[in-house]
Scaffold this motif. Structure first.
Motif, PDB file in Angstrom:
ATOM      1  N   LEU A 192       0.800  -1.219   0.000  1.00 48.68           N
ATOM      2  CA  LEU A 192       0.000   0.000   0.000  1.00 48.68           C
ATOM      3  C   LEU A 192       0.835   1.273   0.000  1.00 48.68           C
ATOM      4  N   ALA A 193       2.124   1.141   0.198  1.00 47.05           N
ATOM      5  CA  ALA A 193       3.000   2.310   0.295  1.00 47.05           C
ATOM      6  C   ALA A 193       2.966   3.105  -1.009  1.00 47.05           C
ATOM      7  N   GLY A 194       2.724   4.394  -0.895  1.00 48.09           N
ATOM      8  CA  GLY A 194       2.764   5.291  -2.033  1.00 48.09           C
ATOM      9  C   GLY A 194       1.515   5.304  -2.899  1.00 48.09           C
ATOM     10  N   LYS A 195       0.473   4.604  -2.521  1.00 49.31           N
ATOM     11  CA  LYS A 195      -0.756   4.580  -3.321  1.00 49.31           C
ATOM     12  C   LYS A 195      -1.791   5.499  -2.701  1.00 49.31           C
ATOM     13  N   THR A 196      -2.442   6.254  -3.551  1.00 51.46           N
ATOM     14  CA  THR A 196      -3.505   7.135  -3.085  1.00 51.46           C
ATOM     15  C   THR A 196      -4.810   6.353  -3.014  1.00 51.46           C
ATOM     16  N   ALA A 197      -5.802   6.946  -2.376  1.00 48.41           N
ATOM     17  CA  ALA A 197      -7.113   6.302  -2.282  1.00 48.41           C
ATOM     18  C   ALA A 197      -7.714   6.117  -3.666  1.00 48.41           C
ATOM     19  N   GLU A 198      -7.490   7.079  -4.564  1.00 49.98           N
ATOM     20  CA  GLU A 198      -8.017   6.975  -5.933  1.00 49.98           C
ATOM     21  C   GLU A 198      -7.395   5.794  -6.673  1.00 49.98           C
ATOM     22  N   MET A 199      -6.104   5.583  -6.487  1.00 43.78           N
ATOM     23  CA  MET A 199      -5.434   4.453  -7.126  1.00 43.78           C
ATOM     24  C   MET A 199      -5.974   3.128  -6.596  1.00 43.78           C
ATOM     25  N   LEU A 200      -6.169   3.053  -5.293  1.00 48.07           N
ATOM     26  CA  LEU A 200      -6.686   1.821  -4.692  1.00 48.07           C
ATOM     27  C   LEU A 200      -8.108   1.534  -5.156  1.00 48.07           C
ATOM     28  N   LEU A 201      -8.937   2.577  -5.223  1.00 50.61           N
ATOM     29  CA  LEU A 201     -10.309   2.378  -5.712  1.00 50.61           C
ATOM     30  C   LEU A 201     -10.313   1.976  -7.179  1.00 50.61           C
ATOM     31  N   GLY A 202      -9.419   2.537  -7.956  1.00 48.43           N
ATOM     32  CA  GLY A 202      -9.317   2.153  -9.360  1.00 48.43           C
ATOM     33  C   GLY A 202      -8.956   0.690  -9.515  1.00 48.43           C
ATOM     34  N   GLU A 203      -8.030   0.204  -8.690  1.00 51.84           N
ATOM     35  CA  GLU A 203      -7.678  -1.218  -8.717  1.00 51.84           C
ATOM     36  C   GLU A 203      -8.845  -2.079  -8.256  1.00 51.84           C
ATOM     37  N   LYS A 204      -9.527  -1.635  -7.233  1.00 54.56           N
ATOM     38  CA  LYS A 204     -10.637  -2.404  -6.679  1.00 54.56           C
ATOM     39  C   LYS A 204     -11.782  -2.521  -7.678  1.00 54.56           C
ATOM     40  N   CYS A 205     -12.050  -1.461  -8.384  1.00 58.29           N
ATOM     41  CA  CYS A 205     -13.148  -1.461  -9.358  1.00 58.29           C
ATOM     42  C   CYS A 205     -12.722  -2.037 -10.686  1.00 58.29           C
ATOM     43  N   ASP A 206     -11.482  -2.532 -10.791  1.00 55.28           N
ATOM     44  CA  ASP A 206     -10.979  -3.139 -12.007  1.00 55.28           C
ATOM     45  C   ASP A 206     -11.011  -2.143 -13.158  1.00 55.28           C
ATOM     46  N   ARG A 207     -10.604  -0.919 -12.864  1.00 57.16           N
ATOM     47  CA  ARG A 207     -10.549   0.130 -13.876  1.00 57.16           C
ATOM     48  C   ARG A 207      -9.131   0.638 -13.978  1.00 57.16           C
ATOM     49  N   ARG A 208      -8.784   1.093 -15.131  1.00 60.50           N
ATOM     50  CA  ARG A 208      -7.527   1.809 -15.294  1.00 60.50           C
ATOM     51  C   ARG A 208      -7.811   3.282 -15.051  1.00 60.50           C
ATOM     52  N   LEU A 209      -6.829   4.008 -14.566  1.00 64.01           N
ATOM     53  CA  LEU A 209      -7.035   5.431 -14.319  1.00 64.01           C
ATOM     54  C   LEU A 209      -7.098   6.219 -15.627  1.00 64.01           C
TER      55      LEU A 209
END
Length: 188
Positions: free
Chosen positions: A65-82
């Motif tokens: 989780l180091a260096g990841k923003t909440a937006e990045m984590l949500l993007g991974e969780k929702c299976d979306r690319r930013l």
């Protein structure tokens, strides 16, 4: 001659599958790290290994989780690319699954159909669904002109303007051929 030592193996059922005791810690059998094997029947050793594994998990989690923003984590969780903003709505729709839920509006009044459609879209978005099927019928059994296709399509257009829906289209490509609308939802 010395007597042979009997090797104790776990009991097996009639199909040859090992039978374990109620206090068996199954996580010990599914580890990738062979250096942490614990003898069967030693509950204190199992607790020690379990504690060190949970500490290792915490360290691994913090590192991932180091260096990841909440937006990045949500993007991974929702299976979306930013970078999904580069895709057209047509390209995005091609990635959507076939209808996951459907709503049949046969026999409803216009007001009931509008409310049911709005509620259906909201609950489906909340549940994480992406594609819906709204059955309005062709109006073959209506007295006069069919009302539901017009009011439901207008409601879907309002929901699209509000950002809840990405797009909607008639199931068979044309309104007169179809009695159902496929709805593509924007994720929450």
């Amino acid at each position: 001659m010395a007597p042979r030592r009997k090797v104790r193996r776990p009991a097996k059922n009639k199909n040859g599958i090992p039978v374990f005791r109620e206090d068996t810690d199954f996580s010990l059998y599914f580890r990738d790290v062979p250096s942490r094997s614990v003898p069967v029947g030693d509950p204190t050793a199992a607790r020690r290994v379990s504690k060190s594994v949970s500490e290792d998990f915490q360290v691994l989690l913090e590192e991932s989780l180091a260096g990841k923003t909440a937006e990045m984590l949500l993007g991974e969780k929702c299976d979306r690319r930013l970078n999904d903003g580069d895709m057209t709505p047509e390209q995005t729709i091609r990635q959507y699954p076939p209808p996951q839920e459907e709503l049949d509006l046969h026999g409803k009044t216009a007001r009931e159909a509008i409310e049911s459609t709005r509620r259906f879209v909201e609950t489906s978005r909340y549940r994480g669904k992406r594609t819906l099927l709204v059955i309005v019928g062709k109006g073959l059994h209506s007295e006069g002109r069919a009302v539901l296709p017009d009011v439901v399509e207008a409601e879907l257009a309002r929901l699209r303007q509000s950002g809840r829906i990405l797009a909607h289209r008639w199931e068979r490509g044309a309104r007169r051929k179809s009695g159902a609308i496929i709805v593509y939802l924007n994720p929450m």
